[in-house]
Design an enzyme around this catalytic site. Structure first.
Site, PDB file in Angstrom:
ATOM      1  N   ASP A   1       0.850  -1.197   0.000  1.00 11.53           N
ATOM      2  CA  ASP A   1       0.000   0.000   0.000  1.00 11.53           C
ATOM      3  C   ASP A   1       0.885   1.246   0.000  1.00 11.53           C
ATOM      4  O   ASP A   1       1.698   1.440   0.907  1.00 11.53           O
ATOM      5  CB  ASP A   1      -0.889  -0.040   1.260  1.00 11.53           C
ATOM      6  CG  ASP A   1      -2.016   0.974   1.198  1.00 11.53           C
ATOM      7  OD1 ASP A   1      -1.946   1.899   0.376  1.00 11.53           O
ATOM      8  OD2 ASP A   1      -2.961   0.833   1.996  1.00 11.53           O
TER       9      ASP A   1
ATOM     10  N   ASP B   1      -3.459   2.514  -5.515  1.00  9.01           N
ATOM     11  CA  ASP B   1      -2.286   2.529  -4.638  1.00  9.01           C
ATOM     12  C   ASP B   1      -2.126   1.281  -3.791  1.00  9.01           C
ATOM     13  O   ASP B   1      -1.327   1.268  -2.871  1.00  9.01           O
ATOM     14  CB  ASP B   1      -2.332   3.762  -3.733  1.00  9.01           C
ATOM     15  CG  ASP B   1      -3.514   3.727  -2.775  1.00  9.01           C
ATOM     16  OD1 ASP B   1      -4.510   3.057  -3.085  1.00  9.01           O
ATOM     17  OD2 ASP B   1      -3.420   4.355  -1.713  1.00  9.01           O
ATOM     18  N   GLU B   2      -2.905   0.225  -4.052  1.00 13.55           N
ATOM     19  CA  GLU B   2      -2.680  -0.979  -3.253  1.00 13.55           C
ATOM     20  C   GLU B   2      -2.953  -2.253  -4.036  1.00 13.55           C
ATOM     21  O   GLU B   2      -3.714  -2.260  -4.993  1.00 13.55           O
ATOM     22  CB  GLU B   2      -3.499  -0.967  -1.957  1.00 13.55           C
ATOM     23  CG  GLU B   2      -4.935  -0.617  -2.104  1.00 13.55           C
ATOM     24  CD  GLU B   2      -5.670  -0.648  -0.755  1.00 13.55           C
ATOM     25  OE1 GLU B   2      -5.592  -1.675  -0.054  1.00 13.55           O
ATOM     26  OE2 GLU B   2      -6.322   0.350  -0.438  1.00 13.55           O
TER      27      GLU B   2
HETATM   28 MG   LIG Z   1      -2.533   3.972   0.354  1.00 13.60          MG
END
Ligand SMILES: [Mg+2]
Length: 394
Positions: free
Chosen positions: A13, A107-108
């Site tokens: 993340d 973002d992950e």
């Molecule tokens: Mg994040």
């Protein structure tokens, strides 16, 4: 692969992703409270740097409140073009370790590195390597959870933030989970959380110890069983890798067969722009353009050409597709269908980062995408598409 490691799942993340990208774009923001979103009085915070979080600013908080908490923070509008480009680069780094990557947001992502061990070592070593490479290649730090399941890996990366790594060993799962608040679990929102608190259940450990029958009366049997399992760290959902598309295409079947060259070219132009918009939306560029044409007698012709450089620009695609149409044998044929396909897709990753700084046509078309998003598809289009439709039919 017989000795699959007991903790093969990674959750990776990026830290304060949007805000971190804004700092990359404008280094003068480094070390300052940065808030993405929250323009105007009715907006909400989309991302906050850790410096802004120190003032109590959080994602999804009303902008008005964020401004009260820290009037001096830099409030920046979101720039999804740039976030997507950095996200593509992030995913490329992850896929260099294993194809078993399941992105769950820009973002992950989850990774299953159970089979990558032979090549790259143990999961924790892989996690360290990913952290270094993401920082170097994307320019943003990330946090990683290493665990036996998706649930525990996700909770571990959250706990590791920012810029950290937590490895939860299989036999350490109960000790890691029990102190967490119940609403750390998936499926425990405000309502369920409040019901559980009234029952005296505050931590994941409390939940794990509550008899399932009691939970069933409170939450119904499906939710009760799921939560009870999650509380004991039981989660056998596999990592489902996202397969990149092989091609992106649009086609149009005409209500009446078309033979007018101008009308046909306008169709190809419109299809080319639709394909280009999809490429940009999904973050790809195409090496090869394919034109598909079905004649009135149902014969289907396909012609393709590979470009010198991959593109996501409608004008480039039309340049080739229009040429291919004109080069079809036999003049003045009647067509019942035309299609434009983009293949040989490459992620618009690092390449797109460079591109964001230049290239005129792309910029123009990106601006058109934004207008389309605001006012509906077709609000903005090349002038040729606005000409009288003639025999063009839909
Ligand atoms: Mg994040």
């Amino acid at each position: 692969m017989t000795n699959r490691p007991p903790e093969p799942i990674l959750h990776v993340d990026l830290d304060a992703f949007y805000a971190s990208v804004e700092v990359l774009k404008d280094p003068a923001l480094a070390g300052k409270p940065v808030v993405v979103g929250g323009a105007g009085t009715r907006g909400v915070v989309m991302s906050a740097s850790y410096e802004a979080r120190a003032y109590g600013i959080r994602s999804a908080m009303p902008a008005v409140r964020a401004r009260r908490l820290c009037p001096d923070a830099a409030f920046v509008p979101p720039d999804f073009e740039s976030y997507k480009a950095h996200s593509n680069r992030f995913r490329e780094v992850l896929r260099s370790v294993t194809p078993l990557v399941e992105p769950i947001a820009l973002d992950e992502a989850f990774l299953d590195v159970g089979g990558a061990g032979l090549l790259f070592g143990e999961p924790e070593g892989i996690a360290r390597r990913i952290r270094e490479e993401v920082a170097r290649e994307v320019g943003v730090t990330c946090s990683v959870g290493v665990a036996p399941s998706k649930l525990v890996a996700k909770l571990a990366s959250t706990r590791a933030k920012p810029d950290g790594l937590i490895h939860v060993q299989a036999d350490g799962v109960p000790a890691f989970m029990e102190p967490l608040p119940v609403d750390a679990l998936w499926g425990v929102g405000e309502v369920t959380g409040e019901l559980l608190r009234r029952l005296g259940v505050r931590t994941v450990g409390d939940l794990a110890r509550t008899p399932e029958g009691v939970l069933e009366r409170l939450l119904g049997d499906v939710t009760a069983r799921t939560l009870s399992e999650l509380a004991r760290g039981i989660d056998d959902r596999p990592v489902v890798p996202y397969e990149a598309p092989k091609s992106i295409s649009h086609e149009e079947t005409f209500g009446r067969d078309l033979d007018d060259q101008g009308a046909l070219l306008r169709e190809v132009l419109s299809l080319s722009h639709k394909v280009a918009a999809r490429l940009r939306e999904d973050g790809y560029r195409a090496r090869t353009v394919v034109l598909k044409a079905r004649l009135a007698n149902f014969t289907t012709l396909t012609r393709s050409r590979t470009l010198p450089d991959p593109t996501d620009v409608g004008a480039d695609i039309f340049h080739v597709a229009g040429d291919l149409l004109r080069s079809l044998p036999g003049a003045r044929r009647r067509f019942r269908l035309l299609g434009v396909q983009a293949t040989g897709l490459v992620p618009a990753g690092a390449e797109q980062l460079a591109l964001l700084r230049g290239e005129r046509w792309s910029d123009v078309e990106r601006a058109l995408d934004r207008i389309d998003r605001r006012f509906g598809t077709g609000s903005a289009m090349p002038a040729a598409l606005l000409k009288p439709r003639g025999r063009r039919s839909r």
